[in-house]
Design a protein around this motif. Structure first.
Motif, PDB file in Angstrom:
ATOM      1  N   ALA A 106       0.836  -1.197   0.000  1.00 32.55           N
ATOM      2  CA  ALA A 106       0.000   0.000   0.000  1.00 32.55           C
ATOM      3  C   ALA A 106       0.874   1.251   0.000  1.00 32.55           C
ATOM      4  N   ARG A 107       2.142   1.105   0.417  1.00 30.59           N
ATOM      5  CA  ARG A 107       3.044   2.248   0.508  1.00 30.59           C
ATOM      6  C   ARG A 107       4.353   2.057  -0.250  1.00 30.59           C
ATOM      7  N   SER A 108       4.469   0.993  -1.036  1.00 29.68           N
ATOM      8  CA  SER A 108       5.691   0.751  -1.799  1.00 29.68           C
ATOM      9  C   SER A 108       5.405  -0.202  -2.949  1.00 29.68           C
ATOM     10  N   ARG A 109       6.419  -0.433  -3.782  1.00 31.50           N
ATOM     11  CA  ARG A 109       6.336  -1.421  -4.853  1.00 31.50           C
ATOM     12  C   ARG A 109       7.455  -2.421  -4.631  1.00 31.50           C
ATOM     13  N   ALA A 110       7.260  -3.637  -5.133  1.00 28.79           N
ATOM     14  CA  ALA A 110       8.279  -4.671  -4.943  1.00 28.79           C
ATOM     15  C   ALA A 110       8.400  -5.522  -6.190  1.00 28.79           C
ATOM     16  N   LEU A 111       9.586  -6.021  -6.420  1.00 26.55           N
ATOM     17  CA  LEU A 111       9.854  -6.975  -7.475  1.00 26.55           C
ATOM     18  C   LEU A 111      10.204  -8.285  -6.784  1.00 26.55           C
ATOM     19  N   VAL A 112       9.388  -9.299  -6.962  1.00 29.45           N
ATOM     20  CA  VAL A 112       9.563 -10.564  -6.257  1.00 29.45           C
ATOM     21  C   VAL A 112      10.564 -11.439  -7.004  1.00 29.45           C
ATOM     22  N   THR A 113      11.513 -11.969  -6.266  1.00 28.51           N
ATOM     23  CA  THR A 113      12.492 -12.903  -6.795  1.00 28.51           C
ATOM     24  C   THR A 113      12.421 -14.157  -5.938  1.00 28.51           C
ATOM     25  N   ARG A 114      12.032 -15.259  -6.535  1.00 31.10           N
ATOM     26  CA  ARG A 114      11.916 -16.499  -5.771  1.00 31.10           C
ATOM     27  C   ARG A 114      13.289 -17.070  -5.465  1.00 31.10           C
ATOM     28  N   THR A 115      13.393 -17.648  -4.283  1.00 30.94           N
ATOM     29  CA  THR A 115      14.628 -18.335  -3.913  1.00 30.94           C
ATOM     30  C   THR A 115      14.370 -19.821  -3.988  1.00 30.94           C
ATOM     31  N   GLY A 116      15.385 -20.570  -4.386  1.00 31.29           N
ATOM     32  CA  GLY A 116      15.244 -22.014  -4.512  1.00 31.29           C
ATOM     33  C   GLY A 116      15.575 -22.731  -3.227  1.00 31.29           C
ATOM     34  N   ARG A 117      15.248 -24.002  -3.179  1.00 28.23           N
ATOM     35  CA  ARG A 117      15.557 -24.818  -2.006  1.00 28.23           C
ATOM     36  C   ARG A 117      16.803 -25.656  -2.231  1.00 28.23           C
ATOM     37  N   THR A 118      17.439 -25.507  -3.389  1.00 29.47           N
ATOM     38  CA  THR A 118      18.632 -26.276  -3.687  1.00 29.47           C
ATOM     39  C   THR A 118      19.858 -25.433  -3.414  1.00 29.47           C
ATOM     40  N   ASP A 119      21.037 -26.073  -3.439  1.00 35.78           N
ATOM     41  CA  ASP A 119      22.246 -25.279  -3.239  1.00 35.78           C
ATOM     42  C   ASP A 119      22.531 -24.458  -4.492  1.00 35.78           C
ATOM     43  N   ALA A 120      23.476 -23.554  -4.398  1.00 34.93           N
ATOM     44  CA  ALA A 120      23.728 -22.591  -5.477  1.00 34.93           C
ATOM     45  C   ALA A 120      24.131 -23.273  -6.784  1.00 34.93           C
ATOM     46  N   ALA A 121      24.925 -24.341  -6.720  1.00 36.69           N
ATOM     47  CA  ALA A 121      25.373 -25.000  -7.954  1.00 36.69           C
ATOM     48  C   ALA A 121      24.203 -25.636  -8.687  1.00 36.69           C
ATOM     49  N   ASP A 122      23.326 -26.329  -7.970  1.00 34.45           N
ATOM     50  CA  ASP A 122      22.160 -26.936  -8.605  1.00 34.45           C
ATOM     51  C   ASP A 122      21.232 -25.865  -9.167  1.00 34.45           C
ATOM     52  N   ALA A 123      21.039 -24.773  -8.420  1.00 37.63           N
ATOM     53  CA  ALA A 123      20.160 -23.708  -8.881  1.00 37.63           C
ATOM     54  C   ALA A 123      20.728 -23.044 -10.130  1.00 37.63           C
ATOM     55  N   ALA A 124      22.042 -22.823 -10.158  1.00 37.04           N
ATOM     56  CA  ALA A 124      22.647 -22.201 -11.336  1.00 37.04           C
ATOM     57  C   ALA A 124      22.519 -23.122 -12.546  1.00 37.04           C
ATOM     58  N   GLY A 125      22.725 -24.418 -12.359  1.00 39.02           N
ATOM     59  CA  GLY A 125      22.585 -25.368 -13.459  1.00 39.02           C
ATOM     60  C   GLY A 125      21.167 -25.425 -13.978  1.00 39.02           C
ATOM     61  N   ALA A 126      20.191 -25.357 -13.095  1.00 41.36           N
ATOM     62  CA  ALA A 126      18.790 -25.383 -13.517  1.00 41.36           C
ATOM     63  C   ALA A 126      18.442 -24.124 -14.299  1.00 41.36           C
ATOM     64  N   ARG A 127      18.980 -22.966 -13.857  1.00 37.37           N
ATOM     65  CA  ARG A 127      18.696 -21.720 -14.576  1.00 37.37           C
ATOM     66  C   ARG A 127      19.289 -21.759 -15.978  1.00 37.37           C
ATOM     67  N   VAL A 128      20.486 -22.334 -16.102  1.00 28.47           N
ATOM     68  CA  VAL A 128      21.115 -22.439 -17.419  1.00 28.47           C
ATOM     69  C   VAL A 128      20.288 -23.343 -18.319  1.00 28.47           C
ATOM     70  N   ALA A 129      19.808 -24.487 -17.785  1.00 30.12           N
ATOM     71  CA  ALA A 129      19.005 -25.417 -18.580  1.00 30.12           C
ATOM     72  C   ALA A 129      17.717 -24.754 -19.048  1.00 30.12           C
ATOM     73  N   VAL A 130      17.064 -23.994 -18.182  1.00 26.19           N
ATOM     74  CA  VAL A 130      15.833 -23.300 -18.560  1.00 26.19           C
ATOM     75  C   VAL A 130      16.138 -22.234 -19.601  1.00 26.19           C
ATOM     76  N   ALA A 131      17.230 -21.496 -19.419  1.00 28.95           N
ATOM     77  CA  ALA A 131      17.579 -20.452 -20.383  1.00 28.95           C
ATOM     78  C   ALA A 131      17.892 -21.046 -21.747  1.00 28.95           C
ATOM     79  N   GLU A 132      18.630 -22.164 -21.793  1.00 29.28           N
ATOM     80  CA  GLU A 132      18.941 -22.790 -23.071  1.00 29.28           C
ATOM     81  C   GLU A 132      17.688 -23.308 -23.753  1.00 29.28           C
ATOM     82  N   ALA A 133      16.783 -23.889 -22.974  1.00 30.59           N
ATOM     83  CA  ALA A 133      15.550 -24.420 -23.558  1.00 30.59           C
ATOM     84  C   ALA A 133      14.643 -23.306 -24.061  1.00 30.59           C
TER      85      ALA A 133
END
Length: 189
Positions: A109-136
């Motif tokens: 009501a008094r601000s705006r926000a940009l939501v960024t979801r955090t994963g439940r995996t470690d950083a290496a798995d999350a980075a690999g998943a992001r690369v796979a999604v980006a390539e696809a």
């Protein structure tokens, strides 16, 4: 014993202090100030009423996310367990209202926000998943060949639904408008 859950809407009065307990669990502490606004009937103007200060403690991933997201003065909404901590100092009994935060977010009501979801995996798995999604998602279909295969939800018992209409394409790019990434690329996110 009863547990009192409540929601406090206010502004961060202090910076978010992130530390770890001896077992390595992150914990964040901050203070929220909540002012009431009252209308002065005599003058017709609004004025600040009393201020409630609440010390908030958050644990684990919530602690890390609050520390990364908020600064002093940001409007927030905090939901959690409310309790009073008491002690004695110089022969006088003192107490403070505290909250264990279970959910913290911006006051939209008094601000705006940009939501960024955090994963439940470690950083290496999350980075690999992001690369796979980006390539696809970059493997765009041929713009000269219309997409006539209906998605799985647009079928009647295995046959294409009679009402299915292929999605429109963006003229400048030739890529289907609002087409999600393939489902198989999102596995493991």
């Amino acid at each position: 014993m009863y547990v009192t859950y409540t929601t406090v809407v206010g502004n961060l009065a202090t910076r978010v202090d992130l530390r770890s307990v001896p077992d390595g669990t992150p914990v964040a502490s901050f203070r929220v100030a909540s002012n009431e606004r009252r209308r002065d009937r005599a003058t017709g103007s609004w004025r600040d009423g009393d201020t409630l200060y609440v010390n908030v403690t958050c644990w684990r991933s919530l602690a890390e996310n609050v520390h990364a997201s908020f600064g002093v003065g940001d409007p927030v909404v905090v939901h959690g367990r409310l309790f009073t901590r008491s002690w004695e100092k110089d022969g006088r009994r003192q107490s403070v209202v505290e909250m264990e935060g279970y959910a913290v977010g911006p006051d939209l009501a008094r601000s705006r926000a940009l939501v960024t979801r955090t994963g439940r995996t470690d950083a290496a798995d999350a980075a690999g998943a992001r690369v796979a999604v980006a390539e696809a998602s970059t493997a765009a279909p041929d713009p000269d060949v219309p997409d006539t295969d209906p998605p799985p939800w647009a079928t009647d018992g295995g046959q294409p639904a009679a009402h299915y209409v292929p999605e429109a394409t963006t003229p400048a790019v030739g890529v289907p408008a609002a087409r999600p990434a393939p489902a198989e690329a999102a596995v493991g996110l």
